[in-house]
Scaffold this active site. Sequence first.
Site, PDB file in Angstrom:
ATOM      1  N   HIS A  99       0.921  -1.279   0.021  1.00 55.27           N
ATOM      2  CA  HIS A  99       0.070   0.040  -0.089  1.00 55.27           C
ATOM      3  C   HIS A  99       1.007   1.337   0.066  1.00 55.27           C
ATOM      4  O   HIS A  99       1.829   1.432   0.844  1.00 55.27           O
ATOM      5  CB  HIS A  99      -0.793  -0.064   1.270  1.00 55.27           C
ATOM      6  CG  HIS A  99      -2.138  -0.834   1.110  1.00 55.27           C
ATOM      7  ND1 HIS A  99      -3.126  -0.624   1.573  1.00 55.27           N
ATOM      8  CD2 HIS A  99      -2.513  -1.867   0.208  1.00 55.27           C
ATOM      9  CE1 HIS A  99      -4.273  -1.691   1.103  1.00 55.27           C
ATOM     10  NE2 HIS A  99      -3.698  -2.108   0.450  1.00 55.27           N
ATOM     11  N   PRO A 123      -3.996   0.944  18.851  1.00 58.29           N
ATOM     12  CA  PRO A 123      -3.606   0.578  17.565  1.00 58.29           C
ATOM     13  C   PRO A 123      -3.742   1.580  16.362  1.00 58.29           C
ATOM     14  O   PRO A 123      -3.359   1.152  15.113  1.00 58.29           O
ATOM     15  CB  PRO A 123      -4.576  -0.691  17.243  1.00 58.29           C
ATOM     16  CG  PRO A 123      -5.799  -0.377  18.063  1.00 58.29           C
ATOM     17  CD  PRO A 123      -4.968   0.306  19.224  1.00 58.29           C
ATOM     18  N   TYR A 169       4.190   6.589   9.760  1.00 55.31           N
ATOM     19  CA  TYR A 169       3.208   5.726   9.563  1.00 55.31           C
ATOM     20  C   TYR A 169       3.969   4.411   8.811  1.00 55.31           C
ATOM     21  O   TYR A 169       3.864   3.213   9.411  1.00 55.31           O
ATOM     22  CB  TYR A 169       1.968   6.108   8.598  1.00 55.31           C
ATOM     23  CG  TYR A 169       0.946   5.139   8.668  1.00 55.31           C
ATOM     24  CD1 TYR A 169       0.003   5.204   9.372  1.00 55.31           C
ATOM     25  CD2 TYR A 169       0.890   4.151   7.689  1.00 55.31           C
ATOM     26  CE1 TYR A 169      -1.068   4.245   9.562  1.00 55.31           C
ATOM     27  CE2 TYR A 169      -0.227   2.978   7.561  1.00 55.31           C
ATOM     28  CZ  TYR A 169      -0.993   3.192   8.541  1.00 55.31           C
ATOM     29  OH  TYR A 169      -2.075   2.296   8.640  1.00 55.31           O
TER      30      TYR A 169
END
Length: 390
Positions: free
Chosen positions: A72, A292, A384
Amino acid sequence: MRTQIAIIGAGPAGLLLGHLLHRAGIDTIIIERQSADYVLGRIRAGVIEQEAAELLDASGLGKRMHAEGLVHHGIELAFDGDTYRVDFKKLIGKHVVVYGQTEVTRDLMEAREGFGGQSVYSAANVAIHDIDGASPSITYEKDGVTHTVECDYIAGCDGYHGVSRKSVSKSAITEFERVYPFGWLGLLVDQPPVTEEIHYAHHERGFALCSLRSPSRARYYVQVENGEKVEDWSDERFWDELRARLDPEIAGNLKTGPSLEKSIAPLRSFVAEPLRFGRLFLAGDAAHIVPPTGAKGLNLAIGDVKLLSEAMIEHYADKSEASLGVYSEKALERIWKAERFSWWMTSFLHTFPETGPFGRRIQRADFEYLIGSTAAQQSLAENYVGLPFA
Ligand SMILES: Cc1cc2nc3c(=O)[nH]c(=O)nc-3n(C[C@H](O)[C@H](O)[C@H](O)COP(=O)(O)OP(=O)(O)OC[C@H]3O[C@@H](n4cnc5c(N)ncnc54)[C@H](O)[C@@H]3O)c2cc1C
């Protein structure tokens, strides 16, 4: 029994440590409280940072990840219906891999079986002894018999509720904790995911996440108050709540079905310091927990294990204590940065009891700043996809 490194816990941290040490010719025994099937049945993380995926690959664990994992290049952020894509590839030239923790665990278990690594599952009453002396050991019970494993070092990879951290005297450890007033209700379904990429949605009713495990298996979450019971959430109630928090167009495309799994995970930020106590080292969730939202838990465990394995390999090769001596300090530096990012993503995207009109405007300002600033997007992207391993 005697081994060089006794590892407590067969989660990703313990199994990967055993794998990396085996490749360097260091003997390990893994002692796990649950059965192997139980460990494999747990549905948890699904996003692997680029560098963590590269580490798995370089360690001979990448075959299935390459075949089945999904690369991704971005994520979607939705704020009260407005959607913005953060393009990792354009911003920093990096990506993440969507590949479930269950699959990583399966790959590690199969690899361990392949090289004949010793693992003890369903071990009861695991206890740690003599970590301050030169000959530490672990005892456990299996089928009514008490066994002892003598070793050089113990790796506590037994998660937040494990025995390792709890065995350390209270005066030797400092714990930092924030418990959030909500949890995530997650549902796994065999249906194509509603969005191609992971979709984070802020909504006044609460946060929602559209995630996935494969092109035909989706994982969805909605923020729920602490104290909610999974039995009170029928699949229909879950789907209705999820739709209410999504953009109507996305909600309209949602393909529902019977849940394969449904569970509530509480959200917590937690760090224990230091990570070394004599001959006991902590790694993974045994030492720290993140909410999370930033997809960091599994990745942090992999980062710790990389550092710890390198330090142990150096110790046996060069008879040097140098890297073992700085493991705690080096690991904590990266851990705290991931804690900050996970806390920020959680604060930005969730509805807190105290948020109120002012808090909502601040969250909206955060969103507006992000979509208008390449620097802010780069910051989100580099956190990220994962800060560099030390
Ligand atoms: C319900 C849930 C959902 C999650 N979802 C996400 C997510 O969506 N994204 C994300 O990034 N992270 C998520 N996480 C976090 C992520 O799964 C963890 O960070 C990751 O599992 C850490 O790996 P670990 O090996 O350190 O710990 P664990 O996976 O917890 O493994 C520890 C192992 O030690 C064993 N053990 C415990 N006590 C003992 C004992 N006394 N003796 C022997 N063995 C023992 C346990 O059975 C377990 O197998 C989730 C965690 C949970 C609990």
